[in-house]
Design an enzyme around this catalytic site. Structure first.
Site, PDB file in Angstrom:
ATOM      1  N   LEU A 139       0.659  -1.223   0.086  1.00  0.00           N
ATOM      2  CA  LEU A 139       0.033   0.091   0.153  1.00  0.00           C
ATOM      3  C   LEU A 139       0.914   1.266  -0.034  1.00  0.00           C
ATOM      4  O   LEU A 139       0.472   2.259  -0.319  1.00  0.00           O
ATOM      5  CB  LEU A 139      -1.008   0.017   1.368  1.00  0.00           C
ATOM      6  CG  LEU A 139      -1.972  -0.765   1.264  1.00  0.00           C
ATOM      7  CD1 LEU A 139      -2.592  -0.953   2.698  1.00  0.00           C
ATOM      8  CD2 LEU A 139      -3.206  -0.665   0.346  1.00  0.00           C
ATOM      9  N   GLY A 185       6.959   3.895   3.516  1.00  0.00           N
ATOM     10  CA  GLY A 185       7.554   5.123   4.526  1.00  0.00           C
ATOM     11  C   GLY A 185       8.766   4.961   4.782  1.00  0.00           C
ATOM     12  O   GLY A 185       9.537   4.224   4.508  1.00  0.00           O
ATOM     13  N   LYS A 205       1.744  -2.758   8.767  1.00  0.00           N
ATOM     14  CA  LYS A 205       2.781  -2.181   8.685  1.00  0.00           C
ATOM     15  C   LYS A 205       4.106  -2.990   9.144  1.00  0.00           C
ATOM     16  O   LYS A 205       3.850  -3.514  10.282  1.00  0.00           O
ATOM     17  CB  LYS A 205       2.721  -0.737   9.350  1.00  0.00           C
ATOM     18  CG  LYS A 205       4.060   0.278   9.182  1.00  0.00           C
ATOM     19  CD  LYS A 205       3.554   1.735   9.667  1.00  0.00           C
ATOM     20  CE  LYS A 205       4.675   2.620   9.814  1.00  0.00           C
ATOM     21  NZ  LYS A 205       4.207   3.878  10.126  1.00  0.00           N
ATOM     22  N   ASP A 245       2.811  15.416  13.730  1.00  0.00           N
ATOM     23  CA  ASP A 245       3.024  15.073  12.111  1.00  0.00           C
ATOM     24  C   ASP A 245       1.784  15.197  11.544  1.00  0.00           C
ATOM     25  O   ASP A 245       1.532  14.540  10.411  1.00  0.00           O
ATOM     26  CB  ASP A 245       3.510  13.432  12.023  1.00  0.00           C
ATOM     27  CG  ASP A 245       4.513  13.253  10.596  1.00  0.00           C
ATOM     28  OD1 ASP A 245       4.830  14.317  10.059  1.00  0.00           O
ATOM     29  OD2 ASP A 245       4.633  12.239  10.422  1.00  0.00           O
TER      30      ASP A 245
HETATM   31  N1  LIG Z   1      -4.490   1.797   7.339  1.00  0.00           N
HETATM   32  C1  LIG Z   1      -4.080   2.302   6.088  1.00  0.00           C
HETATM   33  N2  LIG Z   1      -4.847   1.852   5.187  1.00  0.00           N
HETATM   34  C2  LIG Z   1      -4.338   2.107   3.698  1.00  0.00           C
HETATM   35  N3  LIG Z   1      -2.971   2.720   3.410  1.00  0.00           N
HETATM   36  C3  LIG Z   1      -2.223   3.053   4.483  1.00  0.00           C
HETATM   37  C4  LIG Z   1      -2.748   2.400   5.783  1.00  0.00           C
HETATM   38  N4  LIG Z   1      -1.572   2.751   6.554  1.00  0.00           N
HETATM   39  C5  LIG Z   1      -0.868   3.394   5.718  1.00  0.00           C
HETATM   40  N5  LIG Z   1      -1.161   3.303   4.533  1.00  0.00           N
HETATM   41  C6  LIG Z   1      -0.005   3.703   3.446  1.00  0.00           C
HETATM   42  O1  LIG Z   1       1.049   3.335   3.837  1.00  0.00           O
HETATM   43  C7  LIG Z   1       1.842   4.674   3.649  1.00  0.00           C
HETATM   44  C8  LIG Z   1       3.078   4.364   4.530  1.00  0.00           C
HETATM   45  O2  LIG Z   1       2.432   4.480   5.898  1.00  0.00           O
HETATM   46  P1  LIG Z   1       3.038   5.320   7.363  1.00  0.00           P
HETATM   47  O3  LIG Z   1       2.932   6.799   6.933  1.00  0.00           O
HETATM   48  O4  LIG Z   1       2.261   4.705   8.534  1.00  0.00           O
HETATM   49  O5  LIG Z   1       4.381   4.769   7.221  1.00  0.00           O
HETATM   50  P2  LIG Z   1       5.928   5.632   7.694  1.00  0.00           P
HETATM   51  O6  LIG Z   1       6.762   4.459   7.319  1.00  0.00           O
HETATM   52  O7  LIG Z   1       5.634   5.769   9.081  1.00  0.00           O
HETATM   53  O8  LIG Z   1       5.931   6.687   6.374  1.00  0.00           O
HETATM   54  P3  LIG Z   1       6.525   8.374   6.766  1.00  0.00           P
HETATM   55  O9  LIG Z   1       7.668   8.415   5.680  1.00  0.00           O
HETATM   56  O10 LIG Z   1       5.037   9.146   6.250  1.00  0.00           O
HETATM   57  O11 LIG Z   1       7.012   8.329   8.268  1.00  0.00           O
HETATM   58  C9  LIG Z   1       0.905   5.801   3.784  1.00  0.00           C
HETATM   59  O12 LIG Z   1       1.285   6.991   3.269  1.00  0.00           O
HETATM   60  C10 LIG Z   1      -0.427   5.108   3.332  1.00  0.00           C
HETATM   61  O13 LIG Z   1      -0.233   5.446   1.666  1.00  0.00           O
END
Ligand SMILES: Nc1ncnc2c1ncn2[C@@H]1O[C@H](COP(=O)(O)OP(=O)(O)OP(=O)(O)O)[C@@H](O)[C@H]1O
Length: 377
Positions: A16, A19, A37, A132
């Site tokens: 999906l 990040g 995640k 954030d």
């Molecule tokens: N519950 C969800 N349903 C659908 N897509 C999701 C969900 N959670 C996260 N995503 C997708 O995954 C991506 C990355 O998630 P998230 O922002 O939690 O990760 P991160 O590694 O912490 O990212 P960042 O670099 O923004 O800190 C989000 O931008 C979104 O597109």
């Protein structure tokens, strides 16, 4: 109660999003879809395990319709993962780019701000400052209501230091630190990438190493953070003002040609509003007050903001029932999944051995929306 997930029995349907911290997979689980995640604990660059533990600990405490619920988690030697409800509508930034002129009407802005405000209210009531807020972290549920995502940068504030806690003094040792150098890149001809952020090793921003908690997205960072004066709850109200501006004008208010200029603007520039003064422009300018102690929300938190004229008529206790979401994902778009499901463990292993890379991640949802018209006010 969150369950313990068995990694060997989890088959990812697709990626999906990716990040700074981990990869988010769409996973079939218990006859429904969840977002999983997964963080590589060995990723020392991003301090994966500590940050993952922090995010899980925050998620496990949340219980609110506009915040994610922790459905389950797992930990193996190398990986940590946790599941939250899948949000098929993508994020608020993608949704804005689907609008004419890439902006929302004031009625739509009011809907989203009201829900985000409720989510922040809940977080603050638990002494959690989010830190954030940006459209990419506001996901759209199947119902059309919002969910805030990504609690990596959140922190617990001591109840006695509710508003202007000195930098770091309130940050628990177990809390992760996630420095980012963020930039915005939105190709004009393509759909915007969901995240405008790029993580950078702290050494990439040496001038800010003095403050261990210098974090956030460039265009959303509050002036008190830039001034090194600490992070209180008011940083979330500042970010709410930036987000409101971006939703209604299509641009953030302080964006410069480079980071230096953006920060200069954040510290010194007064936002300008085209057209006549409205309740919305008044709300934005009060949230974008550079002195946090004068900012709307500083004294009485979310309640003070809820009383602003822009939100007149909002039935706060009945938001999920009374307010109809302006856009509802028309179908749960799980098209083009990996043929036989993707083995999560194998996915991470293959990242370490370049010759057999897995299929490239699919971009964020391409679902369509039913446009529900809201009354103007
Ligand atoms: N519950 C969800 N349903 C659908 N897509 C999701 C969900 N959670 C996260 N995503 C997708 O995954 C991506 C990355 O998630 P998230 O922002 O939690 O990760 P991160 O590694 O912490 O990212 P960042 O670099 O923004 O800190 C989000 O931008 C979104 O597109």
């Amino acid at each position: 109660m969150a369950e313990e997930l068995d990694l060997d029995n989890l088959k990812a349907l697709k990626v999906l999003g990716k990040g700074a911290m981990g990869t988010v997979f769409l996973v079939q689980h218990n006859s429904g879809h969840v977002a999983l995640k997964v963080v590589d604990k060995s990723s020392s660059l991003h301090d994966g395990a500590r940050r993952a533990h922090w995010e899980i600990s925050v998620l496990s405490r949340l219980s609110h319709p506009f915040l994610p619920t922790l459905l389950g988690s797992f930990e193996s030697n190398n990986l940590m993962g946790w599941a939250v409800p899948y949000c098929p509508g993508g994020d608020l930034n993608l949704l804005r780019y689907r609008q004419t002129d890439h902006v929302f009407s004031p009625a739509v802005v009011r809907f989203y701000l009201a829900e985000i405000l409720c989510a922040l209210h809940h977080l603050h009531s638990m002494h959690i400052v989010y830190r954030d807020l940006k459209p990419e972290n506001v996901l759209i549920q199947q119902s059309g209501h919002v969910t805030l995502t990504d609690f990596d940068l959140s922190r617990t504030l001591s109840p006695t230091k509710t508003n202007t806690s000195p930098s770091n003094s309130h940050i628990p040792d177990t809390a992760p630190r996630k420095p980012r150098r963020n930039f915005r890149w939105v190709p004009l001809t393509k759909a915007p990438k969901s995240a405008r952020v790029t993580p950078a090793a702290r050494r990439a921003a040496p001038s800010f190493e003095r403050s261990n908690s210098f974090v956030g997205t460039e265009e959303y960072i509050a002036p008190e953070v830039l001034r090194g004066e600490g992070h209180g709850f008011a940083v979330d109200w500042w970010a709410l003002g930036v987000l409101a501006h971006e939703m209604v004008y299509g641009t953030t208010p302080f964006k410069g040609r480079n980071r230096k200029e953006t920060f200069h603007n954040v510290l010194l520039k007064t936002p300008e509003f085209v057209g006549k003064k409205t309740a919305l422009t008044d709300l934005i300018s009060r949230l974008l007050e550079k002195d946090p102690s004068k900012r709307l929300g500083y004294v009485r938190g979310a309640s003070e903001i809820k009383e602003h004229e822009f939100f007149r008529g909002v039935k706060w206790d009945l938001l999920t029932e009374v307010m109809r979401p302006p856009f509802i994902p028309s179908r749960d778009d799980v098209t083009k999944p990996f043929a036989d499901g993707l083995d999560v463990r194998g996915y991470f292993q293959s990242l370490k051995s370049p010759p057999s890379l897995p299929p490239s991640p699919l971009p964020s949802p391409s679902c369509e929306f039913q446009n529900v018209s809201l009354p103007e006010f």
